[in-house]
Design an enzyme around this catalytic site. Structure first.
Site, PDB file in Angstrom:
ATOM      1  N   ASP A  57      -0.771  -0.005  -1.880  1.00 24.69           N
ATOM      2  CA  ASP A  57      -1.535   1.015  -2.573  1.00 24.69           C
ATOM      3  C   ASP A  57      -0.870   2.354  -2.246  1.00 24.69           C
ATOM      4  O   ASP A  57       0.076   2.439  -1.451  1.00 24.69           O
ATOM      5  CB  ASP A  57      -3.010   0.971  -2.152  1.00 24.69           C
TER       6      ASP A  57
HETATM    7  C1  GLC Z   1      -5.062   4.603  -5.779  1.00 29.30           C
HETATM    8  C2  GLC Z   1      -5.963   3.458  -5.910  1.00 29.30           C
HETATM    9  C3  GLC Z   1      -5.350   2.303  -6.637  1.00 29.30           C
HETATM   10  C4  GLC Z   1      -4.474   2.825  -7.761  1.00 29.30           C
HETATM   11  C5  GLC Z   1      -3.327   3.587  -7.131  1.00 29.30           C
HETATM   12  C6  GLC Z   1      -2.381   4.165  -8.177  1.00 29.30           C
HETATM   13  O1  GLC Z   1      -5.303   5.399  -4.702  1.00 29.30           O
HETATM   14  O2  GLC Z   1      -6.543   2.950  -4.712  1.00 29.30           O
HETATM   15  O3  GLC Z   1      -6.422   1.470  -7.112  1.00 29.30           O
HETATM   16  O4  GLC Z   1      -3.990   1.742  -8.530  1.00 29.30           O
HETATM   17  O5  GLC Z   1      -3.799   4.646  -6.323  1.00 29.30           O
HETATM   18  O6  GLC Z   1      -3.028   5.155  -8.914  1.00 29.30           O
END
Ligand code: GLC
Length: 736
Positions: A273
């Protein structure tokens, strides 16, 4: 005989071609890997958020993927930098959070779950893929599979609620919809099952918080949807921010190697993430970014979203012997395999005119409207005040009546509010609408306009009050400790009640709110989880009776946030609530210590939820009768053949979501009081009775038991066929 041979030959060719395609890809991956320098391999493991600004890094082969660019011109430009200017011409993976639609916004995933209709959800994901890939986006960070039992957590909006079985059905539907049949089709968008794992169990419902989940609970509750989506061919997986029992998922090799790769055979690609690798420093699990990089890659991560750790430290970690070339090569293989599977080497660019041609296509809007209709849950309808009489005069007010931006909900980055149809706009097609603006946003506390609205109500036959949450009040990092309607919304409902006119409350929110006090101040309540672009038309059709509500709650509704976490499929405990408990205001003075009843409940709110999982009313009523099993003793290899009669006992055609629940009465570990094991949507004409059947494999009753074996244990079971998790009579049966 000749026909059979011909068919067999065709089948062999088909299998061969798929296998050859896979074998062909594996061979192409190996050939390319052999040509790559260490720096180029590390570059593939680096994902950055942006486009033009990284052109030089892309040309140097230091970027494998970008996210958050949706302009097809910019995407083609940076893709050209990779394909035509870098040494080996390896295309970029272009990604985006396409969570519930790209341009045409569908209900938030919690709303899609409320449809209990995997087909419409798959259709929605397919439409999202068609619109997003037309912009050049070929990888989405969806579906979110996090089981959520605590509505204080803002990200309940993005998942399928509290039930594992429903989570499986919805997750698989989205993976199929996004990816389609042929991954190399230009409209195929790689799914990303996330957040692995247990993110929704954040203590206190506070986002990113620690979780304490046993292996058995992981396997019985949190893993199944991920496993089902892996089996359905999900191409990528994202690690979660949280730690499980002290181990941050991004550094947890038991999760990413033992479970995901060894046990489940996942052959896709694992991405972190956003900076979840670097955040292991804050967790106190990594000393610095270099150590976090070492932990992530050794745990099984292939690609680094925005920590910049992989691009900075991987080479020195290899030189120091802390990372092996084999580990790096395997990570890069997973990345290259995905790019070959998506056909990016043959088809890296997008037609820049396509995006605007496919966006908001009539069939997309129609599907979004149907999904919004099916996602709305009728939770109260006293005296059948709904549907309202078409052509009558209706006063419309409330901060969500005409909120085109907020109606789209969280993670609707690319939805455009100018296309949103709001309830205020749509109701005018059915009613003589009086618009009485009062609160201008959900947190607004200015009640000065209430009197004018009450005055205007004198001319109305009924009042529709649209309340709920601005989009920003749910979603990532937006946890709430108090789940009552914000601002002066409850006061607005009370003010409308004071007019003496019938009051219909429409709640448009990102989560289950504690709306008990508001229910007492209205005749009907229709609950809509941020219904997206076409939500207004959907709600107006439901209010006018053009459509009939069929949605069912994907999460338990609480009486008070203090009850969280609360979910229907909980263990019985040794002192289950028995309904005889003494409540706060009934307690006598100087009551004796043990005089109130020693069971599991709250002195102030009692025990039960406000509304149970699976609950939802209709404009008609349904009667379940003659529920039978083919037999009452089953072997573990059997199917349980269930049959029953369902009657529409009202005067409107309507759809019922029939739900099948099972309880394992005694287990080698305590078992849930019941678990959803199946559902089906059944449409009946007024007065119509259908004799229905459902075949439940006994093997679906398996669970991870005391010895951590996945088995069906012999013994007594109960089964319900009902319209929600709190209704119906149990039928006993045995597994031998
Ligand atoms: C975030 C989220 C995730 C998302 C990623 C990209 O912080 O937790 O669900 O896909 O960033 O935006």
């Amino acid at each position: 005989m000749r026909i059979k041979t011909f068919a067999l030959t065709l089948m062999a060719l088909a299998i061969g071609s798929v296998a050859m395609a896979q074998g062909d890809i594996d061979q192409r991956v190996e050939e390319l890997l052999q040509k790559m320098t260490l720096e180029e391999k590390i570059g593939q493991m680096n994902q950055l958020s942006g486009g033009y600004q990284f052109t030089e890094m892309i040309r140097e082969g230091n970027v494998g993927s970008i996210l958050n660019i949706v302009d097809p011109v910019e995407i083609n430009a940076v893709q050209r930098a990779a394909v035509e200017n870098s040494r080996l011409g390896i295309p970029l993976l272009v990604s985006r959070d396409v969570i519930h639609g790209f341009r045409t916004i569908f209900p938030i995933p919690l709303g899609m779950a409320a449809t209990f209709d995997p087909d419409i959800v798959e259709q929605g994901a397919r439409i999202a893929a068609i619109e997003a890939t037309a912009s050049g986006v070929r990888w989405t960070f969806s579906p979110m599979l996090d089981i959520a039992r605590d509505p204080r957590w803002g990200r309940v909006a993005e998942g399928s609620g509290e039930d594992t079985y429903l989570d499986v059905q919805m997750g698989v539907a989205m993976v199929k919809g996004y990816q389609g049949e042929d991954f190399s089709d230009p409209t195929s968008m790689a799914a990303c099952i996330k957040h692995f794992v247990g993110y929704g169990a954040a203590e206190g419902g506070r986002d990113y918080n620690t979780t304490m989940i046993s292996e058995r609970a992981l396997r019985n509750v949190y893993f199944p949807a991920f496993k089902a989506c892996v089996d359905a061919g999900a191409l990528t997986l994202m690690t979660s921010f949280n730690d499980v029992d002290g181990l941050p998922s991004t550094g947890n090799d038991w999760l990413l190697r033992d479970i995901l790769r060894e046990e489940w055979g996942f052959d896709g690609m694992v991405v972190t993430d956003w900076n979840s690798s670097g955040e292991m420093i804050a967790h106190g699990f990594a000393e610095d970014l270099k150590h976090a990089t070492e932990l992530s890659i050794n745990a099984g991560v292939d690609m680094d979203m925005m920590s910049w750790g992989f691009i900075q430290h991987t080479k020195s970690l290899i030189e120091e012997g802390k990372l092996s070339m084999e580990t790096i090569d395997n990570a890069v293989r997973n990345i290259l395999k995905l790019k070959f599977r998506l056909g990016l080497f043959e088809n890296p660019y997008v037609d820049v005119t396509l995006a605007r041609k496919v966006a908001y296509a009539p069939e997309h809007l129609a599907a979004a409207k149907q999904c919004a209709i099916e996602s709305a849950v009728l939770i109260q309808n006293n005296n059948n005040v709904l549907p309202l009489a078409k052509g009558s005069t209706v006063l419309v007010t409330g901060p969500m009546a005409d909120a085109p931006y907020d109606q789209l909900g969280t993670w609707a980055f690319d939805g455009e509010e100018q296309y949103t149809v709001t309830p205020l706009k749509a109701l005018a097609a059915h009613f003589n609408v009086i618009n009485a603006p009062t609160l201008s946003y959900s947190r607004d506390t200015d009640t000065s306009s209430f009197k004018a609205a009450q005055k205007a109500a004198k001319k109305a036959d009924a009042i529709v009050v649209c309340v709920g949450e601005e989009a920003i009040l749910s979603g990532e990092a937006h946890s709430l400790s108090n789940l009552n309607l914000q601002g002066a919304q409850s006061q607005l409902i009370a003010a409308m009640r004071a007019t003496g006119k019938p009051v219909v409350v429409v709640v448009i929110a990102g989560r289950p709110l504690t709306i008990e006090r508001d229910l007492a101040k209205c005749d009907a309540m229709l609950y809509s989880f941020h219904p997206g672009t076409m939500g207004g038309e959907a709600l107006a059709d439901l209010i006018a009776g053009e459509a009939v509500p069929s949605g069912k709650l994907p999460m338990t509704f609480l009486r008070d946030a203090g009850q969280a976490p609360f979910y229907y499929n909980h263990p019985m405990t040794g002192r289950p609530n028995n309904g005889t408990e003494t409540l706060l205001h009934d307690i006598p003075l100087k009551a004796g210590q043990t005089s109130l009843g020693c069971t599991s409940y709250y002195l102030d709110t009692g025990y039960g939820p406000l509304f149970p999982f699976g609950y939802g009313l209709s404009y008609t009523t349904f009667e379940y009768a003659n529920v039978n099993l083919d037999k009452y003793e089953h072997n573990k290899s059997d199917y349980i053949h269930i049959d029953f009669d369902l009657t529409n006992t009202g005067d409107r055609e309507a759809t019922e979501v029939v739900q099948i629940y099972v309880r394992d009465l005694v287990g080698s570990v305590v078992r849930p009081v019941k678990e959803l094991k199946g559902f089906m949507r059944v449409t009946l004409k007024p007065g119509e009775t259908k004799h229905l059947m459902y075949d439940l494999p006994v093997s679906d009753l398996a669970f991870w038991n005391r010895d951590m074996e996945y088995v069906v244990e012999s013994g007594e079971f109960q089964l319900w066929v009902a319209g929600d998790s709190a209704s119906g009579e149990p039928i006993n049966f045995k597994v031998l």
